[in-house]
Design a protein around this motif. Structure first.
Motif, mmCIF file in Angstrom:
data_model
loop_
_atom_site.group_PDB
_atom_site.id
_atom_site.type_symbol
_atom_site.label_atom_id
_atom_site.label_comp_id
_atom_site.label_asym_id
_atom_site.label_seq_id
_atom_site.Cartn_x
_atom_site.Cartn_y
_atom_site.Cartn_z
ATOM 1 N N ASP A 117 0.810 -1.216 0.000
ATOM 2 C CA ASP A 117 0.000 0.000 0.000
ATOM 3 C C ASP A 117 0.845 1.268 0.000
ATOM 4 O O ASP A 117 0.309 2.389 0.023
ATOM 5 N N LYS A 118 2.160 1.140 -0.044
ATOM 6 C CA LYS A 118 3.033 2.309 -0.044
ATOM 7 C C LYS A 118 3.301 2.774 -1.474
ATOM 8 O O LYS A 118 3.409 1.952 -2.397
ATOM 9 N N ALA A 119 3.431 4.079 -1.663
ATOM 10 C CA ALA A 119 3.707 4.615 -2.996
ATOM 11 C C ALA A 119 5.131 4.296 -3.435
ATOM 12 O O ALA A 119 5.412 4.154 -4.629
ATOM 13 N N SER A 120 6.036 4.195 -2.496
ATOM 14 C CA SER A 120 7.415 3.806 -2.762
ATOM 15 C C SER A 120 7.939 3.083 -1.520
ATOM 16 O O SER A 120 7.361 3.192 -0.434
ATOM 17 N N VAL A 121 9.031 2.356 -1.691
ATOM 18 C CA VAL A 121 9.582 1.551 -0.597
ATOM 19 C C VAL A 121 11.067 1.880 -0.470
ATOM 20 O O VAL A 121 11.799 1.910 -1.467
ATOM 21 N N ARG A 122 11.508 2.109 0.754
ATOM 22 C CA ARG A 122 12.918 2.351 0.998
ATOM 23 C C ARG A 122 13.639 1.016 1.200
ATOM 24 O O ARG A 122 13.083 0.079 1.769
ATOM 25 N N TRP A 123 14.859 0.936 0.734
ATOM 26 C CA TRP A 123 15.615 -0.315 0.778
ATOM 27 C C TRP A 123 15.650 -0.948 2.171
ATOM 28 O O TRP A 123 15.441 -2.159 2.290
ATOM 29 N N PRO A 124 15.886 -0.182 3.242
ATOM 30 C CA PRO A 124 15.956 -0.828 4.568
ATOM 31 C C PRO A 124 14.668 -1.528 4.979
ATOM 32 O O PRO A 124 14.695 -2.417 5.846
ATOM 33 N N MET A 125 13.544 -1.169 4.361
ATOM 34 C CA MET A 125 12.264 -1.791 4.708
ATOM 35 C C MET A 125 12.177 -3.239 4.229
ATOM 36 O O MET A 125 11.256 -3.963 4.593
ATOM 37 N N LEU A 126 13.148 -3.659 3.401
ATOM 38 C CA LEU A 126 13.166 -5.052 2.921
ATOM 39 C C LEU A 126 13.796 -5.994 3.936
ATOM 40 O O LEU A 126 13.775 -7.221 3.737
ATOM 41 N N ASP A 127 14.364 -5.464 4.998
ATOM 42 C CA ASP A 127 15.086 -6.288 5.965
ATOM 43 C C ASP A 127 14.202 -7.420 6.500
ATOM 44 O O ASP A 127 13.071 -7.196 6.939
ATOM 45 N N GLY A 128 14.740 -8.640 6.424
ATOM 46 C CA GLY A 128 14.023 -9.806 6.936
ATOM 47 C C GLY A 128 13.068 -10.456 5.962
ATOM 48 O O GLY A 128 12.505 -11.518 6.258
ATOM 49 N N GLU A 129 12.864 -9.840 4.802
ATOM 50 C CA GLU A 129 11.911 -10.397 3.839
ATOM 51 C C GLU A 129 12.537 -11.552 3.048
ATOM 52 O O GLU A 129 13.719 -11.500 2.676
ATOM 53 N N PRO A 130 11.757 -12.590 2.737
ATOM 54 C CA PRO A 130 12.245 -13.634 1.826
ATOM 55 C C PRO A 130 12.274 -13.089 0.393
ATOM 56 O O PRO A 130 11.347 -12.394 -0.031
ATOM 57 N N LEU A 131 13.339 -13.398 -0.332
ATOM 58 C CA LEU A 131 13.516 -12.840 -1.663
ATOM 59 C C LEU A 131 13.570 -13.929 -2.731
ATOM 60 O O LEU A 131 14.075 -15.035 -2.500
ATOM 61 N N VAL A 132 13.068 -13.566 -3.906
ATOM 62 C CA VAL A 132 13.270 -14.348 -5.127
ATOM 63 C C VAL A 132 14.051 -13.430 -6.066
ATOM 64 O O VAL A 132 13.546 -12.383 -6.484
ATOM 65 N N LEU A 133 15.294 -13.802 -6.394
ATOM 66 C CA LEU A 133 16.162 -12.926 -7.172
ATOM 67 C C LEU A 133 16.665 -13.616 -8.437
ATOM 68 O O LEU A 133 16.665 -14.849 -8.538
ATOM 69 N N LEU A 134 17.107 -12.803 -9.372
ATOM 70 C CA LEU A 134 17.811 -13.330 -10.528
ATOM 71 C C LEU A 134 19.120 -13.958 -10.066
ATOM 72 O O LEU A 134 19.713 -13.524 -9.077
ATOM 73 N N ASP A 135 19.582 -14.984 -10.788
ATOM 74 C CA ASP A 135 20.821 -15.641 -10.387
ATOM 75 C C ASP A 135 22.035 -14.847 -10.872
ATOM 76 O O ASP A 135 21.908 -13.791 -11.492
ATOM 77 N N TYR A 136 23.222 -15.389 -10.628
ATOM 78 C CA TYR A 136 24.441 -14.639 -10.909
ATOM 79 C C TYR A 136 24.829 -14.654 -12.381
ATOM 80 O O TYR A 136 25.820 -14.007 -12.761
ATOM 81 N N ALA A 137 24.086 -15.339 -13.218
ATOM 82 C CA ALA A 137 24.299 -15.210 -14.657
ATOM 83 C C ALA A 137 23.805 -13.861 -15.157
ATOM 84 O O ALA A 137 24.194 -13.399 -16.226
ATOM 85 N N SER A 138 22.942 -13.229 -14.379
ATOM 86 C CA SER A 138 22.418 -11.915 -14.737
ATOM 87 C C SER A 138 23.404 -10.830 -14.344
ATOM 88 O O SER A 138 23.994 -10.863 -13.262
ATOM 89 N N GLY A 139 23.553 -9.835 -15.207
ATOM 90 C CA GLY A 139 24.412 -8.707 -14.872
ATOM 91 C C GLY A 139 23.856 -7.863 -13.742
ATOM 92 O O GLY A 139 24.583 -7.069 -13.134
ATOM 93 N N SER A 140 22.554 -8.024 -13.433
ATOM 94 C CA SER A 140 21.922 -7.217 -12.399
ATOM 95 C C SER A 140 22.165 -7.741 -10.995
ATOM 96 O O SER A 140 22.107 -6.974 -10.029
ATOM 97 N N ARG A 141 22.408 -9.031 -10.831
ATOM 98 C CA ARG A 141 22.456 -9.613 -9.487
ATOM 99 C C ARG A 141 23.548 -8.980 -8.631
ATOM 100 O O ARG A 141 23.335 -8.691 -7.444
ATOM 101 N N ARG A 142 24.710 -8.750 -9.206
ATOM 102 C CA ARG A 142 25.794 -8.128 -8.454
ATOM 103 C C ARG A 142 25.367 -6.755 -7.925
ATOM 104 O O ARG A 142 25.651 -6.401 -6.774
ATOM 105 N N LEU A 143 24.652 -6.001 -8.741
ATOM 106 C CA LEU A 143 24.223 -4.658 -8.337
ATOM 107 C C LEU A 143 23.146 -4.724 -7.253
ATOM 108 O O LEU A 143 23.124 -3.897 -6.337
ATOM 109 N N ILE A 144 22.259 -5.725 -7.344
ATOM 110 C CA ILE A 144 21.225 -5.894 -6.324
ATOM 111 C C ILE A 144 21.864 -6.264 -4.988
ATOM 112 O O ILE A 144 21.515 -5.707 -3.934
ATOM 113 N N ASP A 145 22.804 -7.199 -5.018
ATOM 114 C CA ASP A 145 23.508 -7.583 -3.782
ATOM 115 C C ASP A 145 24.214 -6.374 -3.164
ATOM 116 O O ASP A 145 24.185 -6.181 -1.939
ATOM 117 N N ASP A 146 24.861 -5.578 -4.011
ATOM 118 C CA ASP A 146 25.572 -4.398 -3.509
ATOM 119 C C ASP A 146 24.596 -3.410 -2.862
ATOM 120 O O ASP A 146 24.901 -2.812 -1.814
#
Length: 301
Positions: free
Chosen positions: A181-210
């Motif tokens: 219900d939020k218009a935007s989400v701040r990164w720290p608000m993801l703390d503790g959430e289970p994630l489904v992410l792209l694997d490391y074959a993706s060029g984006s995964r390194r940036l998401i981890d960072d």
């Protein structure tokens, strides 16, 4: 050691490698089957290596044959283009340009580029190789393609890179999620959430981890997948939420899910890359400029 390989031998090998049959290859290059066999034997003798394993039922490329076939199409294309230009047959307006691109970009940027190239320069054949990021970079470095379209690579000292598009990351979640219900989400608000992410074959995964590490976000990565659509289906099933580049969103949106911008905005840079010490051909430079223009139009929209 001087290798006296003829253009005819190379074209015969190219035909055999693609047809995997001596008779069909002979028909393609206008030679009899014995002449094709003789040309291959002569080529193998000159190179000092076996290129084909031949039986009565099939023709199989050896490791050396695969290596030669991988590079030969591009080499012969360049030779044909050079000869055409020298003889004034087609100038620099007709030919084939090979571009490698990672999957998200192949799906969401390159179709518009291919269509625009066909409309604007029908004499240029834009051939797309859809590959994971590392394979794109390997293809560029090996000279298998004219250039690549990638997410900013971690190491690019040997590449010339031009950024053409910034693509922000966003959060994808089910409608009933506590952050939906939020218009935007701040990164720290993801703390503790289970994630489904792209694997490391993706060029984006390194940036998401960072980005997660920079905001001290600790999450359990429940699934790592190779394609955004797979991640979206898992989010629908409640396996977790996902951080995705905005360009991974399908044109019609995600009706069953909620997408929100992540703040502060963190973006991946989409780049065109070619080998630093080898400038693209005039045709490839025209396609390079066209892709840059189409990307710019996307930004303005």
């Amino acid at each position: 050691m001087i290798v006296n390989v003829t253009l005819r031998q190379l074209r015969v090998f190219q035909a055999v490698a693609e047809e995997r049959n001596f008779s069909r290859a002979g028909d393609r290059v206008g030679l009899t089957q014995p002449a094709v066999s003789r040309a291959i034997v002569e080529l193998e003798s000159q190179l000092g290596v076996k290129l084909l394993d031949r039986t009565t039922r099939e023709v199989v490329l050896t490791e050396a044959g695969q290596s030669l076939a991988l590079r030969l199409d591009r080499a012969l294309d360049e030779l044909d283009q050079t000869l055409a230009e020298v003889h004034g047959m087609a100038g620099a307006r007709r030919g084939k340009v090979r571009v490698a691109s990672s999957p998200t970009l192949s799906a969401n940027l390159m179709p518009a580029c291919i269509a625009e190239c066909a409309r604007r320069d029908p004499e240029i054949e834009l051939v797309l190789l859809d590959r994971i990021q590392q394979d794109v970079l390997d293809s560029v470095r090996a000279g298998e393609v004219d250039f690549g379209v990638v997410v900013e690579p971690p190491s690019a000292e040997d590449l010339h890179c031009e950024a053409i598009l910034d693509d922000p990351f966003c959060l994808v979640m089910a409608p009933g999620h506590r952050l939906a219900d939020k218009a935007s989400v701040r990164w720290p608000m993801l703390d503790g959430e289970p994630l489904v992410l792209l694997d490391y074959a993706s060029g984006s995964r390194r940036l998401i981890d960072d980005a997660l590490a920079a905001h001290r976000v600790r999450c359990e990565v429940r699934q790592q997948v190779g394609h955004p659509t797979t991640a979206f289906r898992m989010v629908e099933q409640g396996i977790g939420i996902s951080v995705m580049p905005a360009m991974a969103m399908p044109p019609m949106g995600l009706p069953a899910l909620v997408v929100r911008p992540l703040l502060p905005k963190i973006q991946r840079s989409i780049m065109l890359v070619h080998r630093r010490n080898r400038a693209p051909s005039p045709l490839a430079q025209r396609v390079w400029a066209l892709i840059r223009e189409v990307a710019g139009q996307r930004v303005r929209r």
